[in-house]
Enzyme design. Structure first.
Site, PDB file in Angstrom:
ATOM      1  CB  SER A   1      -0.860   0.034   1.256  1.00  0.00           C
ATOM      2  OG  SER A   1      -1.982  -0.734   1.044  1.00  0.00           O
ATOM      3  N   GLY A   2       0.359   2.238  -0.724  1.00  0.00           N
ATOM      4  CA  GLY A   2       1.045   3.521  -0.758  1.00  0.00           C
ATOM      5  C   GLY A   2       2.197   3.535  -1.741  1.00  0.00           C
TER       6      GLY A   2
END
Ligand code: ARG
Length: 836
Positions: free
Chosen positions: A786-787
């Site tokens: 994520s990210g």
């Protein structure tokens, strides 16, 4: 020795064996006697010179022997070390593992008349009342299960309040061994207090506690920070009390940082029955982590954690006004060095009776406005409003056009951005970046609104009109899912006129007809790919033209047809702005880029090479790899909002960014985070607006280039075509039910899917989302990625652009369920507004 010596003498002096034998026997006996005698003589002589040691002394002498000394010294050292260690443990370590827990609370003492003297903590009246109450609180906790941990209570304020009686505001301190910290919950302490009050059966919430009439419903206890506790009690030179005694009179406020490095508290109180409206007109502060420098507004008189209304840590461009839920408010101004100040005023305002009867005009299209309670102030955590609409004609309904707000049917999740009831049906509101129209197919609908966020929320406004239920949109218009009406000619034109793409999905594929009869589809024009055999779709792409979301805008403001003009190596804009700021998206040319080894690992990925993704960042939370991010500049990173969603996660102090890292733990640069900017419309339920910016405490040094480098930020017109190569990277899980993160940075090539396809798979996909994967599955991001970036390379070995940010997905790498990314082109201007 003497005998032997004599024997030898005899043997060597006489060679006759018989004589030898006789002589030797006699000699030996003589010699034995001689030795005995000598020994006795020696002993006597010895006794004369040194007296024989007795008992202890003998032992002592023995011990003085060298090997004994070593043993003794070792033993003594050992004993001393053991003693010192025990003392240290008892006095230092054990004390350290005991930590202070601080709480602030309030409760109402009924049937006691408030007198003005209670405002002065030095007054005799205050002191005697406070002593009485303190005695009661002490009693409650000293008789409770937490008696051993309880230290003291301090009554800090007595205020008059909307319900009558006196409202008591107090601190409590506990000393808690680490093991018992779970016993220190706010609710548990409040329950102990409540249970001590003896109530009668007359349904009144007021009961008695050692003769004190206490309102059980008013008891509230909340954790506070240690620094707040000490700054309020010990050094209280920066606590100020101010009053708004008359409704409607503005009391000016001005706080400067001349004290420097402390925590100042300003307590505001207004006449009972009123609320407080605080208006901040100017706020000077350098943007920071919102921890050490911030102005925090509390819906209490003490800095109670659960009663934060609003925190300001960036300068304000226009006035901000905040409303309390009762007649007090606390401003807490934390400031480290530097020149900081705020100015504003506060006033007592009446509780809003928010109820209106609205006659909608018969003529559809005539608009009037409705506003959220206390508009344009922010919404307090508690409020309610009802609107009763009346329309003369039963074929007409009511249409409300909300600005940056949308109403959606309530699902399993709670509403945290506004609760709505429209004719008995419940909806949740949420903040978005565009207008929506909410249509009620009823000519006399009732609408009820309740504030439902924990802190102050943004105000909203809507314009309303009647609309024809038979034909919601004018002729030649199309009704979007957002309730907006758009001209039919705008359907499938490549522009998101509906704001939810309902005019753009499920369109037939853009026709490749490149003849003169039908115009070329706008998405095919100047997208960098030759779609017509004669190449007309890629002609005259740098001619200036009118602006739209799918055209490139030069710095001068003029637009060109070419969509991907940015950093493509050609001067497309007249001002050449498209080629400025292009030190990005070129992995180190020195490193060999490994291709698949056949050893497929992370959901279809392979090991990356050193310097292959120099913008890839690994974000560690509290010492553990938690999310990915991408380098945008020397001091800004971009990541996903959901990585920072909860209390501790949003605190920059827990985070470290690891830059220039291939194998976990081998980062070239590890840096603290200065502040985290989460998108203001981030929606945790839908994962919409899942983007956040992180500012580094110290910019990475240029010497780290080329192993650390920014990725190129695409322009909002940037389009990804089939000839782009897109790769997702990260240290996340290799399979859906993996339990360990990968050691080496993984990469997997995926292709960007059309929005229509993606909606077919998932249903709810917002225009801020983008799907990428492979149809058979097996290549995807997963937990821990994520990210991180979805990087796409411009055709022909061009630069790499950040097209997506890993956001969510159903499982990992499942067939027909692609990974969902935040669509970076939708956030270009939001990003620039913060990092420039
Ligand atoms: N939300 C996940 C994380 O926190 C990322 C999920 C991405 N999933 C996917 N199938 N692409 O790391």
């Amino acid at each position: 020795m003497g005998a032997q010596h004599d024997e030898n003498k005899q043997t060597s002096g006489d060679d006759d064996p018989s004589r030898q034998d006789c002589a030797s026997i006699a000699d030996v006996s003589v010699e034995v006697a001689t030795v005995d005698h000598t020994l006795q003589k020696l002993r006597r002589k010895y006794r004369k010179t040194r007296r024989k040691p007795k008992g202890l002394k003998r032992l002592w002498l023995r011990l003085l022997n060298i090997p004994y000394i070593t043993v003794i010294i070792t033993a003594v050292v050992f004993v001393v070390v053991v003693i010192m260690w025990s003392l240290l443990w008892v006095f230092i370590f054990r004390r350290e593992s005991n930590s202070g827990a601080y709480f602030a609370g309030m409760f109402r003492v009924a049937n006691v008349e408030f007198i003005p003297e209670y405002r002065q903590a030095e007054s005799h009246e205050f002191v005697s009342m406070a002593n009485k109450i303190q005695h009661v609180v002490n009693n409650v906790y000293k008789m409770s299960s937490v008696a051993k941990l309880y230290k003291q209570a301090v009554i800090s304020d007595l205020s008059n309040n909307n319900k009558g009686g006196v409202l008591v505001h107090f601190w409590m301190a506990f000393v808690v061994p680490q093991l018992k910290s779970s016993e220190m919950c706010e609710e548990c302490l409040a329950a102990i207090f409540r249970d001590s009050v003896h109530t009668s059966l007359n349904r009144s919430s007021v009961g008695y506690l050692l003769g004190l009439p206490v309102d059980i419903d008013s008891i509230l206890i909340n954790g506070v920070q240690r620094s707040d506790y000490s700054s309020n009690t010990a050094d209280s030179q920066c606590v100020d009390k101010m009053y708004a005694n008359l409704p409607g009179v503005m009391v000016p406020l001005s706080v400067f940082s001349s004290w420097g490095g402390i925590n100042c508290h300003v307590k505001l109180t207004a006449v009972p029955g009123s609320l407080i409206r605080l208006t901040i007109t100017s706020f000077v502060i350098e943007p920071s982590d919102c921890v050490n420098d911030a102005l925090t507004v509390y819906d209490a008189l003490l800095p109670m954690r659960g009663r934060i209304l609003h925190s300001l840590c960036e300068p304000v461009s226009s006035a901000v006004s905040i409303v309390s839920t009762s007649n007090f408010m606390l401003l807490s101004f934390r400031m480290t060095n530097g020149n900081k100040n705020f100015r504003g005023h506060f006033e007592a305002i009446a509780e809003e009776v928010c109820m209106s009867q609205i006659e909608t005009q018969l003529e559809p299209g005539i608009r009037d406005r409705m506003y959220s309670p206390f508009y344009p102030s922010m919404l307090p955590p508690q409020c309610s409003c009802t609107w009763k609409f009346k329309t003369q004609n039963s074929t007409l309904g009511v249409a409300l056009r909300f600005h940056n707000y949308v109403l959606k049917l309530k699902d399993m999740n709670g509403c945290d951005q506004g609760w709505w009831k429209v004719n008995e049906v419940i909806y949740c509101g949420s903040y978005v970046g565009h207008d929506t129209v909410f249509r009620i197919a009823d000519y006399n609908p009732d609408m009820e609104f309740r504030c439902s966020s924990r802190t102050s929320a943004q105000p909203f406004q809507a314009s309303y009109s009647s609309y024809s239920m038979n034909q919601p949109c004018p002729e030649s218009h199309f009704l979007c899912n957002t309730g907006l009406c758009v001209q039919k000619t705008r359907l499938c034109d490549g522009l998101d006129d509906c704001q939810d793409e309902s005019d753009e999905v499920f369109c037939s594929r853009p026709t490749m007809s490149c003849g003169a009869n039908s115009p070329l589809h706008p998405l095919l024009v100047c997208n960098g790919e030759t779609d017509c055999t004669d190449g007309v779709d890629e002609l005259n792409c740098t001619h200036e033209t009118t602006c739209s979301a799918i055209r490139y805008q030069c710095k001068s403001g003029s637009c060109i047809l070419k969509k991907n003009a940015k950093c493509d190596g050609l001067d497309d804009c007249q001002d050449r702005s498209d080629e400025a700021d292009c030190a990005c998206g070129r992995p180190s040319p020195l490193t060999r880029v490994f291709t698949s080894t056949g050893l497929e690992r992370i959901v279809g990925g392979v090991n990356s090479a050193e310097g292959e993704w120099p913008w890839q960042v690994s974000l560690y939370f509290d010492g553990h790899l938690y999310c990915g991010a991408s380098v945008l500049s020397t001091d800004w990173l971009v990541s996903a909002a959901h990585c920072f969603n909860k209390q501790r996660l949003s605190d920059p102090r827990y985070w470290r960014a690891h830059l220039g890292m291939l194998t976990q733990g081998s980062a070239k640069y590890v840096v603290e985070i200065q502040r985290i900017v989460v998108h203001e419309y981030y929606n945790a339920q839908m994962f919409d607006y899942d983007i956040a910016l992180l500012q580094l405490k110290k910019p990475w040094p240029p010497s780290l280039s080329p192993l650390v480098q920014p990725v190129c930020l695409p322009s909002s017109s940037h389009t990804v075509t089939d000839s782009h190569r897109c790769v997702v990277t990260g240290w996340g899980y290799r399979t859906e039910d993996d339990t360990v993160l990968s050691l080496v940075l993984q990469k997997a090539e995926v292709s960007v899917m059309s929005q229509t396809e993606c909606k077919k798979r998932y249903g709810i996909i917002s225009p801020r989302m983008l799907c990428a994967g492979v149809p058979s599955g097996g290549r995807d991001a997963c937990k821990g990625d994520s990210g991180g970036p979805l990087s796409c390379q411009a055709p022909g070995g061009g630069r790499w652009f950040l097209i997506g940010i890993v956001s969510w997905g159903s499982g990992c790498g499942r067939p027909n369920l692609p990974g969902v990314y935040s669509r970076v082109t939708k956030f270009t201007s939001w990003i620039y507004s913060h990092i420039r």
